[in-house]
Design a protein around this motif. Sequence first.
Motif, PDB file in Angstrom:
ATOM      1  N   GLU A  43       0.953  -1.033  -0.041  1.00 14.15           N
ATOM      2  CA  GLU A  43       0.218  -0.159  -0.005  1.00 14.15           C
ATOM      3  C   GLU A  43       0.873   1.285   0.041  1.00 14.15           C
ATOM      4  O   GLU A  43       2.101   1.170   0.352  1.00 14.15           O
ATOM      5  N   LYS A  63      -3.703   1.313  -3.239  1.00 13.26           N
ATOM      6  CA  LYS A  63      -3.120   0.062  -3.707  1.00 13.26           C
ATOM      7  C   LYS A  63      -2.131   0.185  -5.042  1.00 13.26           C
ATOM      8  O   LYS A  63      -2.007   0.995  -5.567  1.00 13.26           O
ATOM      9  N   ASN A  79      -6.895   4.335  -5.308  1.00  9.82           N
ATOM     10  CA  ASN A  79      -7.709   4.223  -3.814  1.00  9.82           C
ATOM     11  C   ASN A  79      -9.067   3.822  -3.662  1.00  9.82           C
ATOM     12  O   ASN A  79      -9.599   3.963  -4.878  1.00  9.82           O
ATOM     13  N   LYS A  80      -9.790   3.709  -2.588  1.00  8.86           N
ATOM     14  CA  LYS A  80     -11.165   3.256  -2.854  1.00  8.86           C
ATOM     15  C   LYS A  80     -12.056   4.421  -2.970  1.00  8.86           C
ATOM     16  O   LYS A  80     -13.357   4.275  -3.176  1.00  8.86           O
ATOM     17  N   GLU A  81     -11.768   5.548  -3.150  1.00  6.17           N
ATOM     18  CA  GLU A  81     -12.538   6.872  -3.528  1.00  6.17           C
ATOM     19  C   GLU A  81     -12.495   7.048  -5.154  1.00  6.17           C
ATOM     20  O   GLU A  81     -13.167   7.935  -5.620  1.00  6.17           O
TER      21      GLU A  81
END
Length: 201
Positions: A43, A63, A79-81
């Motif tokens: 990460e 990631k 990223n998750k956003e």
Amino acid sequence: MKKFVFWLAALAAFVLSCNNPNRSEPGEIADLKRELSNLESDEALMKVRVGEKDFYSENMPFKTNVLLLPQSFKVGFLNKEGGNVEMEMIRDSWFEEKPINFSLTNSNLGESGGDQVIVMIGKLTDEMALQGEGYFLVNGKIEVPELSRQVITIVFKGNLVKPGQASTVENYVPVEGWIVVKEPDFSDQSSAEILKQLDEK
């Protein structure tokens, strides 16, 4: 005698600072490294300033995907956003050079030299509508101060333009970025020779 001791101490401090490999480490990189304990392996954390604003949420993990080849260094972040960064720096035997630096020039403005560099920066601004904000780097410099099994650090600075815009000064948006990757999981397609050299460090 006291003056001599003072100057001797000052000289010793100067020599120690010159021998410190992290003496010129940017404060942003140091700040990100302090947060690495909160990350999983493979990460990354980054701080990217586009114009006058931070482009990504603070301390948001990304990631990573890292590919090392004799002629190129390629790394991607997501990223998750919906934030994503793609970087590919192309130059033969880049890994043999220390420090590792790449430069990008804007040939449309008559700038010469430089390497083949592709840097794309983007993020989702409206997930439901699938709308986003993105840029391409058109000139600048990328430095890789650290590249090891334990950590990768990347520092870059230059000018961006939005897709579809002409690469002219009037459309430039300044950018600065600092990236730290914890224990990168290098792609299986990476050069075995480069990975071997990393193992020998």
